[in-house]
Design an enzyme around this catalytic site. Structure first.
Site, PDB file in Angstrom:
ATOM      1  N   SER A   1      54.931  22.324  -2.775  1.00 41.07           N
ATOM      2  CA  SER A   1      55.803  23.482  -2.994  1.00 41.07           C
ATOM      3  C   SER A   1      55.535  24.579  -1.970  1.00 41.07           C
ATOM      4  CB  SER A   1      55.570  24.023  -4.398  1.00 41.07           C
ATOM      5  OG  SER A   1      56.422  25.116  -4.631  1.00 41.07           O
TER       6      SER A   1
ATOM      7  N   VAL B   1      53.433  34.671   1.047  1.00 35.92           N
ATOM      8  CA  VAL B   1      54.894  34.689   1.001  1.00 35.92           C
ATOM      9  C   VAL B   1      55.353  35.444  -0.245  1.00 35.92           C
ATOM     10  CG1 VAL B   1      56.946  33.239   0.714  1.00 35.92           C
ATOM     11  CG2 VAL B   1      55.196  32.620   2.403  1.00 35.92           C
TER      12      VAL B   1
ATOM     13  N   LEU C   1      56.275  34.105  -3.317  1.00 34.16           N
ATOM     14  CA  LEU C   1      57.297  33.432  -4.124  1.00 34.16           C
ATOM     15  C   LEU C   1      58.716  33.875  -3.809  1.00 34.16           C
ATOM     16  CD1 LEU C   1      55.566  33.332  -7.641  1.00 34.16           C
ATOM     17  CD2 LEU C   1      55.404  31.687  -5.780  1.00 34.16           C
TER      18      LEU C   1
ATOM     19  N   CYS D   1      49.705  31.162  -8.468  1.00 32.41           N
ATOM     20  CA  CYS D   1      50.060  31.804  -7.199  1.00 32.41           C
ATOM     21  C   CYS D   1      49.219  33.059  -7.018  1.00 32.41           C
ATOM     22  CB  CYS D   1      51.535  32.161  -7.130  1.00 32.41           C
ATOM     23  SG  CYS D   1      51.915  32.997  -5.575  1.00 32.41           S
TER      24      CYS D   1
ATOM     25  N   LYS E   1      50.202  23.430 -12.552  1.00 32.55           N
ATOM     26  CA  LYS E   1      49.512  23.592 -11.261  1.00 32.55           C
ATOM     27  C   LYS E   1      48.383  24.596 -11.400  1.00 32.55           C
ATOM     28  CE  LYS E   1      50.287  24.151  -6.355  1.00 32.55           C
ATOM     29  NZ  LYS E   1      51.306  24.106  -5.295  1.00 32.55           N
TER      30      LYS E   1
ATOM     31  N   ILE F   1      45.111  21.310  -5.917  1.00 32.41           N
ATOM     32  CA  ILE F   1      44.917  22.694  -6.273  1.00 32.41           C
ATOM     33  C   ILE F   1      45.920  23.597  -5.544  1.00 32.41           C
ATOM     34  CG2 ILE F   1      42.461  22.465  -6.751  1.00 32.41           C
ATOM     35  CD1 ILE F   1      41.870  23.485  -3.922  1.00 32.41           C
TER      36      ILE F   1
ATOM     37  N   GLY G   1      44.969  24.162   3.541  1.00 35.46           N
ATOM     38  CA  GLY G   1      44.609  23.402   4.736  1.00 35.46           C
ATOM     39  C   GLY G   1      43.325  22.604   4.572  1.00 35.46           C
TER      40      GLY G   1
ATOM     41  N   THR H   1      50.206  22.318   4.146  1.00 36.69           N
ATOM     42  CA  THR H   1      49.857  22.903   5.435  1.00 36.69           C
ATOM     43  C   THR H   1      49.920  21.923   6.602  1.00 36.69           C
ATOM     44  OG1 THR H   1      48.471  24.453   4.237  1.00 36.69           O
ATOM     45  CG2 THR H   1      48.008  24.213   6.584  1.00 36.69           C
TER      46      THR H   1
HETATM   47  C1  LIG Z   1      53.418  28.880   3.112  1.00 36.97           C
HETATM   48  C2  LIG Z   1      53.013  28.352   1.768  1.00 36.97           C
HETATM   49  C3  LIG Z   1      53.834  28.629   0.660  1.00 36.97           C
HETATM   50  C4  LIG Z   1      53.477  28.148  -0.603  1.00 36.97           C
HETATM   51  N1  LIG Z   1      54.288  28.397  -1.670  1.00 36.97           N
HETATM   52  C5  LIG Z   1      53.970  27.883  -2.894  1.00 36.97           C
HETATM   53  C6  LIG Z   1      54.823  28.048  -4.025  1.00 36.97           C
HETATM   54  O1  LIG Z   1      55.893  28.635  -3.939  1.00 36.97           O
HETATM   55  N2  LIG Z   1      54.431  27.540  -5.213  1.00 36.97           N
HETATM   56  C7  LIG Z   1      53.251  26.854  -5.355  1.00 36.97           C
HETATM   57  O2  LIG Z   1      52.940  26.402  -6.458  1.00 36.97           O
HETATM   58  N3  LIG Z   1      52.438  26.655  -4.307  1.00 36.97           N
HETATM   59  C8  LIG Z   1      52.759  27.154  -3.085  1.00 36.97           C
HETATM   60  N4  LIG Z   1      51.927  26.929  -2.020  1.00 36.97           N
HETATM   61  C9  LIG Z   1      50.690  26.141  -2.218  1.00 36.97           C
HETATM   62  C10 LIG Z   1      50.907  24.681  -1.814  1.00 36.97           C
HETATM   63  O3  LIG Z   1      51.922  24.089  -2.579  1.00 36.97           O
HETATM   64  C11 LIG Z   1      49.607  23.882  -1.979  1.00 36.97           C
HETATM   65  O4  LIG Z   1      49.206  23.894  -3.326  1.00 36.97           O
HETATM   66  C12 LIG Z   1      48.471  24.448  -1.160  1.00 36.97           C
HETATM   67  O5  LIG Z   1      48.964  24.938   0.056  1.00 36.97           O
HETATM   68  C13 LIG Z   1      47.359  23.412  -0.899  1.00 36.97           C
HETATM   69  O6  LIG Z   1      47.843  22.297  -0.201  1.00 36.97           O
HETATM   70  P1  LIG Z   1      47.798  22.153   1.411  1.00 36.97           P
HETATM   71  O7  LIG Z   1      46.398  22.462   1.823  1.00 36.97           O
HETATM   72  O8  LIG Z   1      48.233  20.771   1.698  1.00 36.97           O
HETATM   73  O9  LIG Z   1      48.748  23.171   1.953  1.00 36.97           O
HETATM   74  C14 LIG Z   1      52.285  27.396  -0.760  1.00 36.97           C
HETATM   75  C15 LIG Z   1      51.482  27.129   0.363  1.00 36.97           C
HETATM   76  C16 LIG Z   1      51.831  27.596   1.619  1.00 36.97           C
HETATM   77  C17 LIG Z   1      50.946  27.286   2.782  1.00 36.97           C
END
Ligand SMILES: Cc1cc2nc3c(=O)[nH]c(=O)nc-3n(C[C@H](O)[C@H](O)[C@H](O)COP(=O)(O)O)c2cc1C
Ligand SMILES: Cc1cc2nc3c(=O)[nH]c(=O)nc-3n(C[C@H](O)[C@H](O)[C@H](O)COP(=O)(O)OP(=O)(O)OC[C@H]3O[C@@H](n4cnc5c(N)ncnc54)[C@H](O)[C@@H]3O)c2cc1C
Ligand SMILES: Cc1cc2nc3c(=O)[nH]c(=O)nc-3n(C[C@H](O)[C@H](O)[C@H](O)COP(=O)(O)OP(=O)(O)OC[C@H]3O[C@@H](n4cnc5c(N)ncnc54)[C@H](O)[C@@H]3O)c2cc1C
Ligand SMILES: Cc1cc2nc3c(=O)[nH]c(=O)nc-3n(C[C@H](O)[C@H](O)[C@H](O)COP(=O)(O)O)c2cc1C
Ligand code: FES
Ligand code: FES
Lengths: 315, 258, 315, 258
Positions: free
Chosen positions: A24, A75, A77, A136, A171, A197, A223, A272
């Site tokens: 997401s 960001v 939401l 969030c 989540k 997470i 990341g 990421t």
């Molecule tokens: C730019 C950005 C926007 C995100 N927006 C949301 C969101 O709207 N809702 C949510 O539950 N998680 C959001 N996340 C979290 C990601 O869904 C994910 O849980 C988190 O980034 C860890 O995974 P990753 O390391 O693969 O990015 C966001 C992450 C990033 C980097």
């Protein structure tokens, strides 16, 4: 639709031909130029950007900062609100990729708001599951506050479960002393699965301005730098709670996916990694069978069974 | 269709202290390049999670090269400046809307205003406008003479107005002060790229004129393709309603809120 | 001894000619081959490896795993016990580097044990301050358990303060929902300063053996990947609690040091950076004056004052 | 005095599938190198926090070179194998105690036992022992003939006993099985380096003999210099009382607990 093959996995509401979905917030509603780079039908599913009841403008910019092996985002939401999403975004996605399961991430400032969004989203017939975002770190009302107290988390889960017509994945926030306690609470609240997470609360400060780089000051850290924390939490939770877990947090490669499965995951989401590798999802999907061969794993379904039964013996 | 490609570093040179020009060679969607477009460049080190947005300063489909010009401001650009010919870099692009060029065979007068790292996209723009027949004037500013670059390119494509803060070359002062001494009503279009202050100056200066205003913005980006809502900007129509990477980086100067 | 110069800082019990010290556990008792590479007299101070009442063997190997921009360790507070340290280790250190301030990291399984170690250590005349480790994620008894509950943390701080003849810095765990709450509790318990952060609990799993790489399964995550979390926590705590903070967590460069100061730190400790850059400490000390020039900062003392007063205006 | 030095990659070649030999050139404390010593090599990518421990396979003070031989097992060694001559690598070393060589001008028979990536330090050891006059026998094993390397070096310095799991070259079986067919009483010293199973075999086989046993151990390391307690091993005298990096990597086979 039948699912088969060694990458296929089945979770509540989600029959996936492979376990890989964009996380997401990192892939919008599928309406961005990443979608030009590969066919979204190749994905196991897609988790769309958080939906709130009303349009949210989000936080001021800068919203993005880089860290070593990580990214901070604030960001906040930003989204056009559930009605616009249901009216403009999801029909387009559904039309272009009729067989792509959609998981809708939902958020709110109050329990009532979460419930309304859940109601609308789950009744639309366009989403296979909800991902209840109680984690969030970038909004002041709601968000992470729901995810750090077990009682609140449980109550919210119950309320959303009551109205949802599709399975609900909660989540979880990693910004807690004891993630197992929260997982148990939402399980008791009736969650069909967990997503973990979300990001860790972090900050960067600009040396010249002496101010945090992000206008919101703090942001969520994601990341590969956070992967060991995600692996640990998934490992702990999967031993304590009998719910399927959609794993995320720094996944970049097929190796990372398998590591998450060994920790206790049933599916994975990629966030990421897109930012440096826009084709991270199809690349991982392509690499997985080779990796399974290399490790002597017949199928992901079997792997889940093996890991879960090894866990039982462990305990 | 958008692609990421591994392009080879064909050459790299320091144009001015801390300003580098890097030429990349290889497959790329050259046909889609327009002045003002940018690429997202991946640094060859796994600790860097984000690609760097850099404007395309020149593009040559025949030779299969693009050129980028960048200033060393942080760790990423410092690493980039140390890379040597032969190495491969992953490039995502071309991205962004690019500048609106208008009709062919126009003889209108147009003004380009640039400062700092806002110059690279203007170089490509100057050439494109000149080729279309426009009478191009470019006003650019530097801290001091030794920091100047791009003069030849701009002179080749029109008239150059140069300012330096210390007066060591051209007008003494900044570009805003330089333009304050000029009548700007004659310009049918003004294109600006550079620091926020420069864009605001242009926006203000031309607000009461008939001139079309095109401003190219910078913003911290994660995806560069409209997926993350990281790079938003507000316009008269709404708060944070546009993404610099997708609907921009070039915006109508009468719409965008700086 | 007088301290002067733009790098000099003064904290309770610590008059430092510069703010840079090796972090606990990453430089032993100064008795290792890093000490051949530069003169330890150049350091602001040294924080020695955790001391417990009796000798501890530590955890089984592997104790070390690598992560992207991070390291997991599960050493488990291996040390020869406070008596041996006082008898064999500190006299050697003191003799070789008579002007090097020593901060002694202390740990225990019970409050009584902490108190005894604090008593002995602080009475030795060889240490300038104690660092109360209530945050080690790698031992089952004691360690982090003392650092995740505010009441326990406060009580322990009080008990140690009662017997200590030198100032006490409490080293906080980042594995908590609300670090400010813990910081306030130990401040109320009489802490003279804070040390933050200790490591985040993480895990890596080996794909072939399907088991955690670390014999202890989980380990503490350190290194530049966690720096944004450290910066955020120091920023939050320094605004809520009026105690000097020794900052640590991923510091590798003079830039990182300044970022920590801007977050609210008064001194810094360097751990994981040694592993890839054994001369990280002297390199940072050498680079700091240039960095201060570049940023127009006259001295670290002034910077602390500026940051702390800007904080007040912020609130 | 221990130093870290930037050495230049002078050459790199693949000796066998996935086995590389890299030659590094530059300042180094050559005088302190003994067979069995290792270096901590820093990968040129900021995401890697830990240096990699690699044994010194050869050292040449006149030419100012050291050679390392390594197997690609993970991300770090994979990256290393892609690096090209001219690049600089930060090397910390020499580290560790090295093998005990004994008196000069000895004519005693000594046995070297190696497997996998245990061979590199034995190469340097074989040469040193041979130069001292020892009668060196080396027993090494590989999975299959095509994976073998180092044969020439060992043959040059003594007698070579080669085993392959599939019998495609030399004895069919592992080194343990090969040695089981031999009388080993004649050896004054045995030196072993390789996987835990191999070391245990040597430890057991020679337990009842008069032979001095030297085992070179591997352990996951953070510092490599005795600072972090990451790499400990137990001996008869205590639990986790020795550090592989500082008191090792070579231990008395009658003391160390495997
Ligand atoms: C730019 C950005 C926007 C995100 N927006 C949301 C969101 O709207 N809702 C949510 O539950 N998680 C959001 N996340 C979290 C990601 O869904 C994910 O849980 C988190 O980034 C860890 O995974 P990753 O390391 O693969 O990015 C966001 C992450 C990033 C980097
Ligand atoms: C559309 C666009 C076009 C650009 N074109 C050019 C150009 O042609 N030449 C040039 O020199 N610069 C250009 N920039 C600015 C350039 O992207 C930054 O200077 C560069 O990313 C800094 O990277 P760094 O690693 O050295 O800095 P760091 O500060 O280490 O970077 C950390 C993070 O912040 C981001 N960042 C830092 N400064 C900026 C900035 N000013 N704008 C956007 N992101 C930033 C980086 O991309 C990275 O994600 C452009 C920016 C945008 C948005
Ligand atoms: C004293 C000593 C000498 C060695 N000499 C050689 C040699 O001459 N040739 C050779 O091929 N190998 C040698 N090794 C093993 C070598 O260090 C590892 O194979 C290498 O570190 C793997 O790195 P990687 O990034 O590819 O693997 P990864 O698995 O990606 O590495 C992750 C982390 O684990 C560590 N690691 C992984 N495997 C080992 C291992 N077997 N031993 C120690 N650390 C490990 C790495 O150093 C790194 O810190 C030696 C090890 C030691 C302790
Ligand atoms: C190998 C290792 C051993 C450590 N041992 C201790 C210890 O004994 N006591 C303690 O308080 N912290 C210990 N730490 C934590 C560090 O002191 C420091 O708080 C943490 O690593 C974050 O800083 P860094 O990222 O600079 O390493 C240890 C860390 C490492 C990597
Ligand atoms: S950078 Fe992601 S939307 Fe613009
Ligand atoms: S690796 Fe640190 S003590 Fe051996």
């Amino acid at each position: 639709m039948t699912i088969a093959g060694r990458l296929a996995v089945e979770l509540p509401g989600l029959k996936l031909k492979n376990p890989v979905m964009p996380a997401s917030g990192c892939f919008g509603f599928g309406d961005n130029r990443y979608a030009e780079m590969f066919d979204l039908n190749e994905l196991g599913a897609i988790i769309i950007k958080a939906a709130t009841l009303k349009q949210r403008d989000g936080n001021p910019v800068p919203r993005i900062a880089e860290t070593k092996s990580g990214v901070l985002n604030a960001v906040g939401l930003q989204n056009p609100g559930v009605d616009v999403i249901l009216h403009d975004k999801l029909p387009v996605l559904h039309k272009k990729y009729p067989e792509l399961p959609v998981v809708a991430n939902i958020a709110g400032a109050t329990e009532a708001e979460y419930v309304k969004v859940a109601q609308k989203m789950s009744a639309s017939g366009m989403v296979s599951a909800l991902e209840l975002n109680i984690s969030c770190p970038n909004v002041h009302e709601g968000g992470m506050l729901f995810g750090t107290d077990p009682t609140t988390a449980r109550r919210l889960t119950e309320a959303v479960k009551e109205v949802s017509q599709v399975p609900v994945y909660v989540k979880l926030s990693p910004n807690v002393t004891d993630i197992v306690e929260i997982a148990q609470a939402v399980a008791a609240g009736g969650a069909d699965g967990l997503s973990m997470i979300n990001t860790l609360l972090g900050m960067r400060i600009d040396l010249k301005t002496r101010k945090p780089i992000l206008a919101n000051k703090t942001g969520g850290l994601s990341g590969p730098g956070i992967k060991p924390i995600a692996v640990r939490m998934i490992y702990q939770v999967s031993r304590a709670v009998d719910l399927p877990i959609i794993a995320m947090g720094g996944i970049e490669t097929a190796d990372d996916v398998i590591e998450m499965y060994l920790a206790g995951a049933s599916a994975v989401a990629i966030g990421t990694a897109h930012f440096h590798n826009p084709t991270a999802c199809p690349d991982i999907i392509e690499a997985l069978p080779r990796k399974l061969d290399e490790l002597g794993i017949s199928s992901l379904r079997d792997l889940i069974t093996e890991v879960r039964s090894a866990q039982t013996n462990d305990n | 269709m958008l692609t990421k490609n591994n392009l080879e570093i064909a050459a790299q040179e320091e144009l001015a202290p801390g300003i580098y020009r890097i030429v990349l060679h290889g497959e790329f969607d050259y046909a889609a390049v327009r002045p003002g477009c940018f690429v997202m460049l991946q640094l060859p080190d796994e600790a860097y999670q984000l690609r760097r947005p850099l404007a395309i300063a020149a593009s040559n489909e025949t030779q299969k090269t693009i050129a980028l010009i960048y200033r060393v401001v942080g760790d990423g650009t410092r690493l980039l400046s140390k890379l040597t010919p032969g190495m491969l870099l992953s490039i995502l692009g071309p991205l962004g809307n690019g500048f609106s060029l208008g009709a062919d065979n126009s003889a209108e007068e147009v003004l380009l205003v640039g400062g700092g790292t806002g110059l690279p996209p203007l170089m490509m723009l100057a050439q494109a406008l000149n080729e279309k027949g426009y009478a191009v004037t470019t006003a650019i500013g530097f801290r001091t003479a030794s920091m100047a670059f791009g003069e030849k390119e701009f002179e080749h494509n029109g008239k150059l107005l140069l300012a330096t803060d210390d007066g060591s070359k051209g007008f003494k002062g900044n570009v805003g002060e330089l333009l304050a001494k000029q009548s700007v009503k004659k310009y049918a279009k003004v294109y600006a790229c550079g620091p926020a202050g420069l864009l605001q100056m242009v926006q203000k200066r031309f607000a009461e004129t008939e001139t079309e205003i095109y401003l190219s913005l910078e913003s911290r980006m994660a995806c560069g393709v409209g997926a993350c809502e990281g790079c938003v900007v507000s316009t008269k129509d709404g708060i944070f309603n546009k993404r610099v990477c997708l609907e921009g980086p070039v915006f109508d100067g009468r719409e965008v809120i700086l």
